[in-house]
Design an enzyme around this catalytic site. Sequence first.
Site, PDB file in Angstrom:
ATOM      1  N   GLU A 124       0.806  -1.237   0.000  1.00 12.38           N
ATOM      2  CA  GLU A 124       0.000   0.000   0.000  1.00 12.38           C
ATOM      3  C   GLU A 124       0.830   1.274   0.000  1.00 12.38           C
ATOM      4  O   GLU A 124       0.486   2.243  -0.640  1.00 12.38           O
ATOM      5  CB  GLU A 124      -0.921   0.077   1.234  1.00 12.38           C
ATOM      6  CG  GLU A 124      -2.010  -0.940   1.262  1.00 12.38           C
ATOM      7  CD  GLU A 124      -1.697  -2.003   2.276  1.00 12.38           C
ATOM      8  OE1 GLU A 124      -2.617  -2.451   2.948  1.00 12.38           O
ATOM      9  OE2 GLU A 124      -0.526  -2.395   2.379  1.00 12.38           O
ATOM     10  N   ASP A 137      -1.748  -5.128   3.554  1.00 15.41           N
ATOM     11  CA  ASP A 137      -1.802  -5.416   4.992  1.00 15.41           C
ATOM     12  C   ASP A 137      -2.574  -6.699   5.320  1.00 15.41           C
ATOM     13  O   ASP A 137      -3.487  -7.085   4.585  1.00 15.41           O
ATOM     14  CB  ASP A 137      -2.427  -4.237   5.745  1.00 15.41           C
ATOM     15  CG  ASP A 137      -1.464  -3.052   5.850  1.00 15.41           C
ATOM     16  OD1 ASP A 137      -0.267  -3.247   5.622  1.00 15.41           O
ATOM     17  OD2 ASP A 137      -1.919  -1.936   6.151  1.00 15.41           O
ATOM     18  N   ASP A 192      -5.057  -7.661   7.074  1.00 11.13           N
ATOM     19  CA  ASP A 192      -6.398  -7.613   7.657  1.00 11.13           C
ATOM     20  C   ASP A 192      -7.427  -7.627   6.524  1.00 11.13           C
ATOM     21  O   ASP A 192      -7.076  -7.733   5.347  1.00 11.13           O
ATOM     22  CB  ASP A 192      -6.575  -6.377   8.560  1.00 11.13           C
ATOM     23  CG  ASP A 192      -6.260  -5.067   7.847  1.00 11.13           C
ATOM     24  OD1 ASP A 192      -6.089  -5.076   6.596  1.00 11.13           O
ATOM     25  OD2 ASP A 192      -6.194  -4.021   8.513  1.00 11.13           O
ATOM     26  N   TYR A 251       2.124  -5.668  13.187  1.00  8.38           N
ATOM     27  CA  TYR A 251       0.981  -4.950  12.602  1.00  8.38           C
ATOM     28  C   TYR A 251       0.125  -4.324  13.698  1.00  8.38           C
ATOM     29  O   TYR A 251      -0.191  -4.970  14.704  1.00  8.38           O
ATOM     30  CB  TYR A 251       0.147  -5.906  11.750  1.00  8.38           C
ATOM     31  CG  TYR A 251      -0.879  -5.188  10.904  1.00  8.38           C
ATOM     32  CD1 TYR A 251      -0.505  -4.140  10.074  1.00  8.38           C
ATOM     33  CD2 TYR A 251      -2.218  -5.555  10.961  1.00  8.38           C
ATOM     34  CE1 TYR A 251      -1.440  -3.475   9.309  1.00  8.38           C
ATOM     35  CE2 TYR A 251      -3.166  -4.889  10.187  1.00  8.38           C
ATOM     36  CZ  TYR A 251      -2.765  -3.848   9.366  1.00  8.38           C
ATOM     37  OH  TYR A 251      -3.698  -3.176   8.604  1.00  8.38           O
ATOM     38  N   ARG A 305      -3.004  -3.079  13.771  1.00  7.42           N
ATOM     39  CA  ARG A 305      -4.474  -3.209  13.861  1.00  7.42           C
ATOM     40  C   ARG A 305      -4.800  -4.647  14.232  1.00  7.42           C
ATOM     41  O   ARG A 305      -4.800  -5.529  13.378  1.00  7.42           O
ATOM     42  CB  ARG A 305      -5.135  -2.819  12.533  1.00  7.42           C
ATOM     43  CG  ARG A 305      -4.992  -1.332  12.238  1.00  7.42           C
ATOM     44  CD  ARG A 305      -5.835  -0.884  11.066  1.00  7.42           C
ATOM     45  NE  ARG A 305      -5.625   0.529  10.797  1.00  7.42           N
ATOM     46  CZ  ARG A 305      -4.748   1.019   9.922  1.00  7.42           C
ATOM     47  NH1 ARG A 305      -4.010   0.190   9.222  1.00  7.42           N
ATOM     48  NH2 ARG A 305      -4.614   2.317   9.758  1.00  7.42           N
ATOM     49  N   HIS A 321      -4.087 -12.013  13.904  1.00  3.04           N
ATOM     50  CA  HIS A 321      -2.634 -11.986  14.033  1.00  3.04           C
ATOM     51  C   HIS A 321      -2.266 -11.540  15.435  1.00  3.04           C
ATOM     52  O   HIS A 321      -3.126 -11.251  16.249  1.00  3.04           O
ATOM     53  CB  HIS A 321      -1.991 -11.074  12.979  1.00  3.04           C
ATOM     54  CG  HIS A 321      -2.853  -9.942  12.551  1.00  3.04           C
ATOM     55  ND1 HIS A 321      -3.566  -9.943  11.382  1.00  3.04           N
ATOM     56  CD2 HIS A 321      -3.157  -8.776  13.164  1.00  3.04           C
ATOM     57  CE1 HIS A 321      -4.257  -8.824  11.288  1.00  3.04           C
ATOM     58  NE2 HIS A 321      -4.031  -8.098  12.348  1.00  3.04           N
TER      59      HIS A 321
END
Length: 692
Positions: free
Chosen positions: A10, A83, A85, A299, A301, A345
């Site tokens: 991203e 990412d 998610d 990560y 989030r 995760h």
Amino acid sequence: MAYKYLVIVESPAKAKTIEKYLGRNYKVVASVGHIRDLPKSKMGIDVENHYEPHYISIRGKGDVIKELRKAAKKAEKVFLASDPDREGEAIAWHLAYLLRLDLNDKNRVVFNEITKEAVKAAFKEPRTIDINRVDAQQARRILDRLVGYSLSPILWRKVKKGLSAGRVQSVALKIIIDREKEIRQFKPEEYWTIEGNFLKARKKFKANFWGVAGKKQKLQTQEDVESITKRLTKREFEVKKVEKNERKRNPAAPFTTSSMQQEAARKLNFRTRKTMMVAQQLYEGISLGKQGTVGLITYMRTDSKRIADSAKAEVTGFIEETYGAEFAAHSTKKLANAQGSQDAHEAIRPTSSLRTPQSLEKYLDKDQMKLYSLIWSRLVASQMKPAILDTMKVTLEQDEVMFIANGSKVKFQGFMKVYVEGRDDGKEDKENILPELAVGDIVKSVDIEPKQHFTQPPARFSEATLIRTLEENGVGRPSTYAPTLETIQRRYYVKLAQKRFEPTELGEIVNNLVEEFFPQIVDVHFTAEMEENLDRVEEGKEEWVNIVDRFYRPFEKELTEAEEKIEKIQIKDEPAGFDCELCGHPMVIKLGKYGKFYACSNFPDCRNTKPIVKEIGVPCPVCHEGQVVERKSKKNRIFYGCTNYPTCEFTSWDKPVGRDCPKCTHYLVEKKVKGGKQVICPTGDYEEDVQK
């Protein structure tokens, strides 16, 4: 330079970090976030055709898409490394569509941390795009669009242009307003305490009134207090009971997104958005000199408290070496995640606990260092042994009147050697060491002081406590908290006063309408159930279309009813109490996008407007004619200026106090410092503490 494989991520920062790990056969480029979305100008969802979304390329992304297609044609294979998610999965799916990639091809690469080992391991095991995760994200996007694009036009027509209503933001707003109603309805109740200072062997300690003749007693009135104090005719109290215990205090779990946002607000004074922005930088990679660019945290989030066995082993070794083997927990116990968490995760942790904050000092800026230190300390403490406290409870008595003193002393620091979790009230737990006391000892009272109190209303929500409440109620997910809080402030539905959320008149009007005509939207349990349904889509247990349909059919009927029944609301302008200096008509207070302001009632013939400013009662220290007023910058930061601006250009971030420096005659200002405030001279020659 020729390459065999194209990798798409991203962000450019992430691309830069990963390219260094993969070698010359790989080219890593960035999509710069989402590249396709629903159109802004219309609903973009075919309700009659199974809620088919109409995606378009995002405006301004044409050149990026062109470059991605060009790069993809030159590559033998394209890997999608967005990412890990749902949102990242959806970005990968949109990229696959635009680049005409085969969805059955194993081209999706996922890693929880941006380190050489994790990235290389992920490329050894690529997988196909997880359509269930894409569907869960798509269902959320469609639900939010159906709510937002259906409710907002009603609010425009019935209340005011530019308003909006959203699925999660409406629940957050209702929670804030419900708390405000509790505060307004609250009736304070009187109660009293009796505090005593006592002396034993020249050591002073405190004890509080507890009860009479072995029964706990509340003190509701002054008469209750007087009935007790009349009995205390002597200074001597006898020690009737001494209870000594050992208490364990366990460390907090490693950070989830929510707990990180809360703790950064408490300890670092970071707003939620700032916390996530800095965490993103630490995740995507920081240049560490000769080591190159390295992702410093996993990560950011996540709603999981789990950490990898390898990370656990590394941090345990670090604790043993740095603090001693007696501090390492060696725990195999699995931490329980919050109800409804996805556990996709790990928790947020440093990619290596061996990278201490001190070792990174010269590479991180001030904010990065603060947040990294917090994340590092939290992880290390979570793998340490509990703290052990010696507690002591002493009962003192005179004529059956009982006072109790509580004391505690740290016997073994355990995790507290590294980190102690913050509290929402801002208070810190302090040791209270009592003198050695035994049953039968006589202690003397130095003073006995009755104090009157009144019960306090519940506190307004801070960013930290609101996030915790949303999480506890299962509303939203880690990625939604920051944008939700930002939206309700941007729409001026709430404002921050002393770092607490206060609803505005506009927010209450919008909430009342949504609550009356769309009760499901603001129902906490319904919203939490919707999150569980989205989780079921991700697990492949439910079709996304069915979930959207079950919501939309009754919602559609509510829309029709609301359109007919809601009467247009006029937000009346308040008189400002003075006339327009341009045309002589009365000025009024209007409600705009950024709050209230003064405007001429003769609009549109007269377009005179003025900001509403607060005078602080100090004359301008520069021109001496105007008054100093409180103003707000574009970033909502308070500064001070002169009412005669622009004739007088005086401005200051610090509050002038209306006195001159006794040394140099420059004006003095009040500045916040750690532990309070100081009056200082901006030249640096003079300072004095503010009396509390």
